[in-house]
Design a protein around this motif. Structure first.
Motif, PDB file in Angstrom:
ATOM      1  N   UNK A   9       0.873  -1.170   0.000  1.00  0.00           N
ATOM      2  CA  UNK A   9       0.000   0.000   0.000  1.00  0.00           C
ATOM      3  C   UNK A   9       0.910   1.220   0.000  1.00  0.00           C
ATOM      4  N   UNK A  10       0.856   1.995  -1.080  1.00  0.00           N
ATOM      5  CA  UNK A  10       1.793   3.093  -1.289  1.00  0.00           C
ATOM      6  C   UNK A  10       1.046   4.421  -1.322  1.00  0.00           C
ATOM      7  N   UNK A  11       1.680   5.462  -0.767  1.00  0.00           N
ATOM      8  CA  UNK A  11       1.166   6.824  -0.852  1.00  0.00           C
ATOM      9  C   UNK A  11       2.258   7.713  -1.432  1.00  0.00           C
ATOM     10  N   UNK A  12       1.906   8.469  -2.472  1.00  0.00           N
ATOM     11  CA  UNK A  12       2.808   9.472  -3.040  1.00  0.00           C
ATOM     12  C   UNK A  12       2.201  10.826  -2.723  1.00  0.00           C
ATOM     13  N   UNK A  13       2.975  11.697  -2.074  1.00  0.00           N
ATOM     14  CA  UNK A  13       2.500  13.037  -1.730  1.00  0.00           C
ATOM     15  C   UNK A  13       2.816  13.968  -2.898  1.00  0.00           C
ATOM     16  N   UNK A  14       1.862  14.057  -3.838  1.00  0.00           N
ATOM     17  CA  UNK A  14       2.062  14.837  -5.063  1.00  0.00           C
ATOM     18  C   UNK A  14       1.382  16.203  -4.945  1.00  0.00           C
ATOM     19  N   UNK A  15       1.673  17.109  -5.880  1.00  0.00           N
ATOM     20  CA  UNK A  15       0.989  18.413  -5.881  1.00  0.00           C
ATOM     21  C   UNK A  15      -0.521  18.281  -6.062  1.00  0.00           C
ATOM     22  N   UNK A  16      -0.982  17.137  -6.579  1.00  0.00           N
ATOM     23  CA  UNK A  16      -2.419  16.909  -6.763  1.00  0.00           C
ATOM     24  C   UNK A  16      -3.042  16.275  -5.523  1.00  0.00           C
ATOM     25  N   UNK A  17      -2.285  16.232  -4.426  1.00  0.00           N
ATOM     26  CA  UNK A  17      -2.761  15.601  -3.198  1.00  0.00           C
ATOM     27  C   UNK A  17      -2.168  14.212  -3.053  1.00  0.00           C
ATOM     28  N   UNK A  38      -3.599   2.690  -9.082  1.00  0.00           N
ATOM     29  CA  UNK A  38      -4.233   3.650  -8.194  1.00  0.00           C
ATOM     30  C   UNK A  38      -5.311   4.427  -8.915  1.00  0.00           C
ATOM     31  N   UNK A  39      -5.723   5.527  -8.317  1.00  0.00           N
ATOM     32  CA  UNK A  39      -6.788   6.354  -8.848  1.00  0.00           C
ATOM     33  C   UNK A  39      -6.495   6.946 -10.209  1.00  0.00           C
ATOM     34  N   UNK A  40      -5.216   7.026 -10.570  1.00  0.00           N
ATOM     35  CA  UNK A  40      -4.836   7.605 -11.856  1.00  0.00           C
ATOM     36  C   UNK A  40      -4.560   6.532 -12.901  1.00  0.00           C
ATOM     37  N   UNK A  41      -4.886   5.271 -12.583  1.00  0.00           N
ATOM     38  CA  UNK A  41      -4.692   4.203 -13.560  1.00  0.00           C
ATOM     39  C   UNK A  41      -3.672   3.180 -13.104  1.00  0.00           C
ATOM     40  N   UNK A  90      10.485  16.336  -7.152  1.00  0.00           N
ATOM     41  CA  UNK A  90      10.384  15.040  -6.478  1.00  0.00           C
ATOM     42  C   UNK A  90       9.379  15.097  -5.344  1.00  0.00           C
ATOM     43  N   UNK A  91       8.724  13.956  -5.100  1.00  0.00           N
ATOM     44  CA  UNK A  91       7.674  13.871  -4.086  1.00  0.00           C
ATOM     45  C   UNK A  91       7.912  12.639  -3.222  1.00  0.00           C
ATOM     46  N   UNK A  92       7.610  12.732  -1.926  1.00  0.00           N
ATOM     47  CA  UNK A  92       7.817  11.589  -1.029  1.00  0.00           C
ATOM     48  C   UNK A  92       6.900  10.415  -1.365  1.00  0.00           C
ATOM     49  N   UNK A  93       7.441   9.214  -1.223  1.00  0.00           N
ATOM     50  CA  UNK A  93       6.696   7.960  -1.395  1.00  0.00           C
ATOM     51  C   UNK A  93       6.881   7.154  -0.119  1.00  0.00           C
ATOM     52  N   UNK A  94       5.786   6.665   0.445  1.00  0.00           N
ATOM     53  CA  UNK A  94       5.863   5.777   1.611  1.00  0.00           C
ATOM     54  C   UNK A  94       4.977   4.563   1.327  1.00  0.00           C
TER      55      UNK A  94
END
Length: 98
Positions: A9-17, A38-41, A90-94
């Motif tokens: 289960x991954x979360x990317x903190x992007x500019x789109x949320x 994910x939600x973007x495909x 770059x955006x954090x991924x956890x």
């Protein structure tokens, strides 16, 4: 080498949320393949594992076509890293093992 196999289960903190996704990985030696959904495909991923670090690229089409460069360090059932989206930075991924 870290055990990277399985579903994450991954979360990317992007500019789109925060973008929630499932990373499904199957390793073979020092390489791996799988999917990032994910939600973007859904994107196919292919990468390498060196020690406890996974590195991969994935092509996305939403919100616009681009290739993302991803890197994550696996420690047991967690991962921490970053996603680089070219000129967008770059955006954090956890992640946690599902």
């Amino acid at each position: 080498m870290a055990n990277v196999d399985g579903k994450w289960n991954v979360t990317v903190k992007s500019p789109l949320g925060d973008q929630q996704a499932m990373l499904d990985v199957q390793s073979a030696g020092d390489s791996f393949s799988g999917t990032f959904s994910g939600g973007m495909g859904t994107s196919q991923v292919n990468g390498t594992v060196a020690g406890d670090t996974m590195t991969w690229k994935m092509d996305i089409s939403v919100p616009m076509p681009m290739t993302l460069d991803c890197q994550a360090t696996v420690s047991g059932d967690t991962m921490d890293g970053q996603v680089t989206a070219g000129a967008f930075g770059s955006f954090p991924l956890t992640g946690t093992r599902a």
